[in-house]
Design an enzyme around this catalytic site. Sequence first.
Site, PDB file in Angstrom:
ATOM      1  N   TYR A 141      71.801  23.705  21.009  1.00  0.00           N
ATOM      2  CA  TYR A 141      70.820  23.824  22.553  1.00  0.00           C
ATOM      3  C   TYR A 141      69.666  22.695  22.474  1.00  0.00           C
ATOM      4  CZ  TYR A 141      65.986  24.268  23.524  1.00  0.00           C
ATOM      5  OH  TYR A 141      64.943  24.784  24.430  1.00  0.00           O
TER       6      TYR A 141
ATOM      7  N   ASP B  44      69.483  29.130  24.433  1.00  0.00           N
ATOM      8  CA  ASP B  44      68.313  29.685  23.499  1.00  0.00           C
ATOM      9  C   ASP B  44      68.173  30.810  23.587  1.00  0.00           C
ATOM     10  OD1 ASP B  44      67.125  30.441  25.338  1.00  0.00           O
ATOM     11  OD2 ASP B  44      64.849  28.655  25.148  1.00  0.00           O
TER      12      ASP B  44
ATOM     13  N   CYS C   9      60.877  43.796  35.462  1.00  0.00           N
ATOM     14  CA  CYS C   9      62.062  43.755  36.917  1.00  0.00           C
ATOM     15  C   CYS C   9      61.608  43.092  38.413  1.00  0.00           C
ATOM     16  CB  CYS C   9      62.889  44.342  36.820  1.00  0.00           C
ATOM     17  SG  CYS C   9      63.516  44.430  34.945  1.00  0.00           S
TER      18      CYS C   9
ATOM     19  N   GLY D 229      54.358  25.142   9.848  1.00  0.00           N
ATOM     20  CA  GLY D 229      55.571  25.533   9.339  1.00  0.00           C
ATOM     21  C   GLY D 229      56.798  24.633   9.354  1.00  0.00           C
TER      22      GLY D 229
ATOM     23  N   GLU E 235      60.640  19.726  22.477  1.00  0.00           N
ATOM     24  CA  GLU E 235      62.100  20.752  22.571  1.00  0.00           C
ATOM     25  C   GLU E 235      62.192  20.916  20.429  1.00  0.00           C
ATOM     26  OE1 GLU E 235      63.813  23.079  24.040  1.00  0.00           O
ATOM     27  OE2 GLU E 235      63.302  21.225  25.871  1.00  0.00           O
TER      28      GLU E 235
END
Length: 364
Positions: free
Chosen positions: A123, A141, A202, A84, A40
């Site tokens: 979160y 999130d 969709c 990073g 995570e």
Amino acid sequence: MDVKGSEQIIQNHLLDWYSRKKRPLPWRETRDAYKIWVSEIMLQQTQVGKVATYYNNFVNIFPDVTRLARADLDQVLKVWEGMGYYARARNLHKTARIITEYFGGRFPSDIRDILKLPGIGPYTAAAIASIAFDFPAAVLDGNVNRVLSRLTRLSHTPKSSTGKKLLEETALLLLDKKNPGAFNQAMMELGALVCTPRSPDCEHCPVSANCEAYKNSEAGNFPIKAPKRKRPHYIIAAGIIWKDNEILIARRPENGLLGGLWEFPGGKVEKDESIEQAVVREIHEELDVNVSPGERFDVVEHGYTHFSITLNVFHCHYLSGAPKAIGCTAWKWVKPAELALYAFPRANGKVIEKLLAGLLSETP
Ligand code: SF4
């Protein structure tokens, strides 16, 4: 518009779709809170494909909290190098030590304890608690915000206080309390694979029958966006300082951007000074060392989340002064080949690659 009354249908359709369509990712094969936590944290600012490689390597080298706690920060940063946002690695390391000291090396299962750990916000705490411990906390999130904003045609930006509050209420209402881990992951997966930012599919979405944006043919209009701010740009000057075939490198302070990483000393060019003057001044302020800049070796353009830089790197001749850690936390003279042993920010990494390639081609 809300989704009240449709919770069960949405849960069923979403979980059924998830069981058939989810991507086989390594952290989905475990319920070990430590490994879920690592994944995570990595996923917070890095794409899934890149995380998969780093995750496997990381949990192989540090298979549990205790092993991570025992490692040197330098080793952790080296394993993290290239991903990073190094504050994440520093917090993983710090948190592993806290868990070892206060929780006997076992990842805490109570969401209130999880929330107190460094680098873990609402979160991540909800994700770990629901996936590893079946605790009914809903995750929010970017992906989930987008799905919920479209399902409900939310007329506020997800970052506004009203938008946040409405999203939290909707997320909790929709959450399958008996199966919160799978439901949370299904929501995130829907946002990543189907309800994407620019072209939501969709027609193949399992919850389209309950989606207000889709019914009104305006999925692309949600979430409502806040106006963008312009990113500032900085000119940076840095030096490859040579003495007896060795290079002087410095370690950045731990708290702050790229904290704990090594770099070629330097800093921002001020108004009314040349780039060469900035190299001399910055190196003196950082290390109390006097240098004279020679040829400009490289110019690297690099973008961070909140700003971008042009990094100008000069070969510098060491003149005088014993190095002192004034604007840095440590310094070292290293041979060029040893640069690979230290974790550097990406922009410095590009300079090192060019430097080593050049030295190699000069070797007879
Ligand atoms: Fe997103 Fe379209 Fe599904 Fe609505 S129907 S949740 S807009 S993919």
